[in-house]
Design a protein around this motif. Sequence first.
Motif, PDB file in Angstrom:
ATOM      1  N   ARG A  84       0.843  -1.193   0.000  1.00  0.00           N
ATOM      2  CA  ARG A  84       0.000   0.000   0.000  1.00  0.00           C
ATOM      3  C   ARG A  84       0.877   1.242   0.000  1.00  0.00           C
ATOM      4  O   ARG A  84       1.897   1.279   0.665  1.00  0.00           O
ATOM      5  N   MET A  85       0.430   2.276  -0.744  1.00  0.00           N
ATOM      6  CA  MET A  85       1.131   3.559  -0.765  1.00  0.00           C
ATOM      7  C   MET A  85       0.090   4.669  -0.886  1.00  0.00           C
ATOM      8  O   MET A  85      -1.034   4.429  -1.326  1.00  0.00           O
ATOM      9  N   PRO A  86       0.457   5.902  -0.527  1.00  0.00           N
ATOM     10  CA  PRO A  86      -0.506   7.007  -0.621  1.00  0.00           C
ATOM     11  C   PRO A  86      -1.005   7.209  -2.046  1.00  0.00           C
ATOM     12  O   PRO A  86      -0.225   7.149  -3.004  1.00  0.00           O
ATOM     13  N   LEU A  87      -2.293   7.470  -2.179  1.00  0.00           N
ATOM     14  CA  LEU A  87      -2.892   7.668  -3.498  1.00  0.00           C
ATOM     15  C   LEU A  87      -2.285   8.853  -4.240  1.00  0.00           C
ATOM     16  O   LEU A  87      -1.926   8.746  -5.419  1.00  0.00           O
ATOM     17  N   ALA A  88      -2.201   9.984  -3.553  1.00  0.00           N
ATOM     18  CA  ALA A  88      -1.938  11.249  -4.231  1.00  0.00           C
ATOM     19  C   ALA A  88      -0.518  11.423  -4.734  1.00  0.00           C
ATOM     20  O   ALA A  88      -0.233  12.410  -5.420  1.00  0.00           O
ATOM     21  N   SER A  89       0.388  10.493  -4.421  1.00  0.00           N
ATOM     22  CA  SER A  89       1.781  10.672  -4.843  1.00  0.00           C
ATOM     23  C   SER A  89       2.314   9.533  -5.692  1.00  0.00           C
ATOM     24  O   SER A  89       3.509   9.484  -5.983  1.00  0.00           O
ATOM     25  N   MET A 145       1.349  13.923   1.662  1.00  0.00           N
ATOM     26  CA  MET A 145       2.444  14.775   2.111  1.00  0.00           C
ATOM     27  C   MET A 145       2.819  14.467   3.561  1.00  0.00           C
ATOM     28  O   MET A 145       3.994  14.543   3.943  1.00  0.00           O
ATOM     29  N   ALA A 146       1.834  14.123   4.387  1.00  0.00           N
ATOM     30  CA  ALA A 146       2.129  13.726   5.769  1.00  0.00           C
ATOM     31  C   ALA A 146       2.973  12.454   5.780  1.00  0.00           C
ATOM     32  O   ALA A 146       3.883  12.300   6.602  1.00  0.00           O
ATOM     33  N   HIS A 147       2.696  11.550   4.858  1.00  0.00           N
ATOM     34  CA  HIS A 147       3.469  10.313   4.733  1.00  0.00           C
ATOM     35  C   HIS A 147       4.905  10.639   4.346  1.00  0.00           C
ATOM     36  O   HIS A 147       5.858  10.052   4.888  1.00  0.00           O
ATOM     37  N   ARG A 148       5.096  11.586   3.434  1.00  0.00           N
ATOM     38  CA  ARG A 148       6.447  11.989   3.030  1.00  0.00           C
ATOM     39  C   ARG A 148       7.204  12.592   4.212  1.00  0.00           C
ATOM     40  O   ARG A 148       8.379  12.294   4.437  1.00  0.00           O
ATOM     41  N   ARG A 149       6.534  13.451   4.967  1.00  0.00           N
ATOM     42  CA  ARG A 149       7.197  14.085   6.116  1.00  0.00           C
ATOM     43  C   ARG A 149       7.592  13.041   7.154  1.00  0.00           C
ATOM     44  O   ARG A 149       8.656  13.147   7.772  1.00  0.00           O
ATOM     45  N   ALA A 150       6.732  12.040   7.347  1.00  0.00           N
ATOM     46  CA  ALA A 150       7.034  10.985   8.317  1.00  0.00           C
ATOM     47  C   ALA A 150       8.278  10.205   7.914  1.00  0.00           C
ATOM     48  O   ALA A 150       8.966   9.632   8.759  1.00  0.00           O
ATOM     49  N   PRO A 192       7.552  17.965   1.051  1.00  0.00           N
ATOM     50  CA  PRO A 192       6.557  17.765  -0.004  1.00  0.00           C
ATOM     51  C   PRO A 192       7.176  17.906  -1.391  1.00  0.00           C
ATOM     52  O   PRO A 192       7.944  18.837  -1.635  1.00  0.00           O
ATOM     53  N   ALA A 193       6.851  16.974  -2.285  1.00  0.00           N
ATOM     54  CA  ALA A 193       7.441  16.991  -3.626  1.00  0.00           C
ATOM     55  C   ALA A 193       6.837  18.081  -4.498  1.00  0.00           C
ATOM     56  O   ALA A 193       7.452  18.520  -5.474  1.00  0.00           O
ATOM     57  N   ILE A 194       5.626  18.524  -4.159  1.00  0.00           N
ATOM     58  CA  ILE A 194       4.923  19.512  -4.962  1.00  0.00           C
ATOM     59  C   ILE A 194       3.941  20.252  -4.058  1.00  0.00           C
ATOM     60  O   ILE A 194       3.357  19.662  -3.157  1.00  0.00           O
ATOM     61  N   GLU A 195       3.784  21.545  -4.273  1.00  0.00           N
ATOM     62  CA  GLU A 195       2.857  22.331  -3.470  1.00  0.00           C
ATOM     63  C   GLU A 195       1.425  22.095  -3.936  1.00  0.00           C
ATOM     64  O   GLU A 195       1.182  21.741  -5.100  1.00  0.00           O
ATOM     65  N   TRP A 196       0.477  22.315  -3.023  1.00  0.00           N
ATOM     66  CA  TRP A 196      -0.916  21.995  -3.303  1.00  0.00           C
ATOM     67  C   TRP A 196      -1.461  22.724  -4.538  1.00  0.00           C
ATOM     68  O   TRP A 196      -2.128  22.113  -5.381  1.00  0.00           O
TER      69      TRP A 196
END
Length: 266
Positions: free
Chosen positions: A142-147, A171-176, A181-185
Amino acid sequence: MPTKVKEEDKSGGSPAGTQTLLRGLALLECVAAGVSDVKGIAAHLGTPRSTTHRMLGSLVQQQFLHHVPYKGYLLGPKLIALGIKALEQRPLVALARPHIEVLASHTGDTVHLGVMEGAEVFYLDKIPGTRGLEMRSRAGNRMPLASTGVGKALVLGVSREQWRSLYDHAMAHRRAQGHTPAIEWTEYALQMDAYLRQGWVMDLEENELGIRCVGAPVRDLTGKVVAAISLASAVPYMSEDRMRRLGPLVRDTAEAISKDLGWIPA
């Protein structure tokens, strides 16, 4: 964390056989989560060490678990076989396989098939590329959908109102993991709008450094997005120009799978 199974209340509750079954399943979940020693498993389940040891012994004997001396317990060969059978029995996997095999053969890149589970993509199938590259993804992961490429293609099937919460989760997953964040909202939302219009997406190293993906959604007979596929490779093999050329090919493959699921283009 695995669910803790409580002792049966004498005034009522589940039958003894059901309680034993639930305890065994909770134990398997515990080992799957990485708790591999008797002490840790007993603590998670809330059962005496002697009881836990007997359960472990039974599960090892039946090949649901494997014991490595001085290291602990691992999921056993019977669970691996059952997991493969479970994937094979999902019609989506069987229908998609021939199409993604052709895509992998034609491009030499890694192909993924996944579905949405909450804010994450669950990988159902993976065909490794022929370039000798290793990626973190695998069937059952499993991985985050948005990235992710597969995940962003799945996001095309949800309302725009949901995009921000899915982005925030990724992005919370990346910070953890210690990454920024790889890209701004704002830029992410603009990109997703463009992807929605063209019917395919790009992952520009947003999930894994050095890996780029092109993805597209798979629809069922109602037109709902029920899965997605992606084509992934290392940056030297996946320039943005090549990604733009591959996008329509990945979209066409996803649409071919969709047609097998009963989807009729508008």
